[in-house]
Write a protein that holds these residues in place. Sequence first.
Motif, PDB file in Angstrom:
ATOM      1  N   ARG A  92       0.810  -1.217   0.000  1.00 40.92           N
ATOM      2  CA  ARG A  92       0.000   0.000   0.000  1.00 40.92           C
ATOM      3  C   ARG A  92       0.844   1.269   0.000  1.00 40.92           C
ATOM      4  O   ARG A  92       0.367   2.328  -0.402  1.00 40.92           O
ATOM      5  CB  ARG A  92      -0.937   0.025   1.213  1.00 40.92           C
ATOM      6  CG  ARG A  92      -0.263  -0.102   2.545  1.00 40.92           C
ATOM      7  CD  ARG A  92      -1.232   0.142   3.688  1.00 40.92           C
ATOM      8  NE  ARG A  92      -1.740   1.488   3.668  1.00 40.92           N
ATOM      9  CZ  ARG A  92      -2.287   2.070   4.738  1.00 40.92           C
ATOM     10  NH1 ARG A  92      -2.392   1.413   5.866  1.00 40.92           N
ATOM     11  NH2 ARG A  92      -2.719   3.303   4.670  1.00 40.92           N
ATOM     12  N   GLU A 447     -10.625  -0.252   2.030  1.00 40.74           N
ATOM     13  CA  GLU A 447      -9.351   0.130   2.631  1.00 40.74           C
ATOM     14  C   GLU A 447      -9.083   1.600   2.334  1.00 40.74           C
ATOM     15  O   GLU A 447      -9.189   2.031   1.184  1.00 40.74           O
ATOM     16  CB  GLU A 447      -8.208  -0.744   2.105  1.00 40.74           C
ATOM     17  CG  GLU A 447      -8.231  -2.156   2.668  1.00 40.74           C
ATOM     18  CD  GLU A 447      -6.937  -2.904   2.430  1.00 40.74           C
ATOM     19  OE1 GLU A 447      -6.102  -2.392   1.666  1.00 40.74           O
ATOM     20  OE2 GLU A 447      -6.766  -3.996   3.002  1.00 40.74           O
ATOM     21  N   ARG A 452     -11.953  -2.298  -2.054  1.00 42.05           N
ATOM     22  CA  ARG A 452     -10.893  -3.196  -2.509  1.00 42.05           C
ATOM     23  C   ARG A 452     -11.592  -4.462  -3.035  1.00 42.05           C
ATOM     24  O   ARG A 452     -11.788  -5.451  -2.323  1.00 42.05           O
ATOM     25  CB  ARG A 452      -9.938  -3.541  -1.371  1.00 42.05           C
ATOM     26  CG  ARG A 452      -8.711  -4.329  -1.820  1.00 42.05           C
ATOM     27  CD  ARG A 452      -7.771  -4.584  -0.654  1.00 42.05           C
ATOM     28  NE  ARG A 452      -6.601  -5.321  -1.053  1.00 42.05           N
ATOM     29  CZ  ARG A 452      -5.481  -4.790  -1.520  1.00 42.05           C
ATOM     30  NH1 ARG A 452      -5.408  -3.481  -1.664  1.00 42.05           N
ATOM     31  NH2 ARG A 452      -4.455  -5.540  -1.858  1.00 42.05           N
TER      32      ARG A 452
END
Length: 700
Positions: A92, A447, A452
């Motif tokens: 991420r 998220e 997601r």
Amino acid sequence: MSDPATYRPATGTIPVEPGVYKFRDPHGRVIYVGKAKSLRSRLNSYFADIASLHPRTRQMVTTAASVEWTVVTTEVEALQLEYNWIKEFDPRFNVRYRDDKSYPMLAVTMNEEYPRLFVYRGPRRKGVRYFGPYAHAWAIRETLDLLLRVFPARTCSTGVLKRHKQIGRPCLLGYIDKCSAPCIDRVTADEHRRIVEDFCDFLSGKTDKLVRQLEKKMQDASENLDFETAARLRDDVGALKRALEKQAVVLGDGTDADLVAFATDPLEAAVQVFHVRGGRVRGQRGWVVEKAGEVVETRRDDQSDLPALVEQFLTQFYGQEAALSSQTPGNEDGSSNAVPKEVLVPVLPANADEVQLWLSTLRGSNVQLRVPQRGDKKALAETVERNAKEALQQHKLKRAGDFTSRSAALQGIQEALDLDSAPLRIECIDISHVQGTDVVASLVVFEDGLPRKSDYRHYAIKEAAGDGHSDDVASIAEVTRRRFLRHSSDAGEADSGGDLSPEASLDPQTGRPRRFAYPPNLFVVDGGAPQVAAAAEVLDELGVTDVAVVGLAKRLEEVWVPGESDPVILPRTSESLYLLQRVRDEAHRFAITFHRSKRSRRMTASALDSVRGLGETRRTALVTHFGSVANLKQATITEITEVPGIGETTAKAVLDALGAGDPEAGQEVGLATSLPQVGNDDVEQVRGRPETTSTGQAFT
């Protein structure tokens, strides 16, 4: 939030050789991947005074719980390994260059027997060649309409192709010579593929050769007094030239190059790429990404991070393009035509020689990586840079409110529910059924306030006792138990206290991260106090203590917390309530979609299901062979036995089941036992708006 000092490697244990490193969070999920010429120098910089780190880097090191590395021998190996890990783990905190889905492309399905040409938006797929992206879909259709005159390839869908095969007649495009009509065998599969390959060659820049070939054929036809053919070829040449006029020549020397430009601010970067083939701009692509990790480590000057950005972009973009290109049919040697002969960038990365060598390996021949200094290439590079600056400005105007609202929503949920931290991962479940039949559930994942979808899940509920609310309560309990048992299975427990092992979050066979090896920060159920109590009871039973559970009731949008007699009321206009509503509505949509598909399959079950000994494979073979159940009903026993695996006895049973011997029998076969009892509960309400009858009255 963790202290980086708690997982800092001991002094002197980090090697000085080049390598690739990974930061993991407490649940073992990889959150950042990087590479370095000297692992010791780079990693030590992350464990400096936290106050001196960039905010994004500070967030990354305080989110992480461990760091690990792999030593390599060369920087080219480090480039390849870094790309592979970013692709595998999708961290991420890494810069992500993903396909811009807002631009249309011209797709050619080379992986089909009869390749198809069509306008496409979305992520790139294996076995499909793409041209573009272009600024407007109408421009692609206009060009395609011109080129179909010269390259009459298939543009219809698979369903249309099959239908015209069955009826033995081409579609309108086949009659007006804009399709070679492979559906009625007017051309063979090989001949049709050659037409498509010529079309791809033309769009790839091999234009002069094709025009000269058509002009020669036109001249030959004229000399042979075949003036009708000559006139048709003349029109074809004119169509090609008009298509070429739509693509301006920008580099007169016929250069094949990609021009890359960046526009940056301290936290984000806009990237623009112009694809020039044969001296003409064949496509344009753009991204706006958040800078992260080492790119923003200690740099404040907007331009000083350009070398690192260039390196990251070249690695990720061409690595992905080469992987897709090498899997396209007709490219079995593994080389990539997605990497051009030249890549022109604003600045060279620190390890330019290694990057150039890696690109050359992907292409299978020499690639030049350089900065344009003068002339037409310099002027075009400035145009690309202006496009990048404009894209960044438009992105800021468009996304400023959205980014701010997502941050405010997460912060508001944290404060309203008295959570230890903002719920960066939210999961929500919803139940869908018709009077207790075909009960299904959905689980959606958000998220950082965004869906997601790769982590979405469907559940088929095996048992549901009782009726009314008890069905939903029992179903929610079952789904919650299955989800967190999967979490326990994926993550593993290091001891009876429930400490999670980071290594256990990886699949031992594939080494890939398990999707549910880490829990959500917030678990949302669609419902009120009974549903929340059921989910909380399951979590207590499983010993899960670090997940907050709430329910969002539909009628008044109340947030219910386990053990509380009164709900939490969020302001109707708050971003926090809006985010929870989005999560809940997405779970509802996902559940309804799955439920409808499951119910549709059951309700439309064919009478063939009742034929003893006729399995799914042979049922499919029968319907495929005859095109439809109606055609099968009209067939004879001899015709049915021509289908592989079907004998005379089975053929008779099929006709009996379809009622072929009695014109009045079988018209309703398979429906009486398939249709469920329908009541008012079958009406699936649209959020915030009651369904109305034809007279305008709402169902009650």
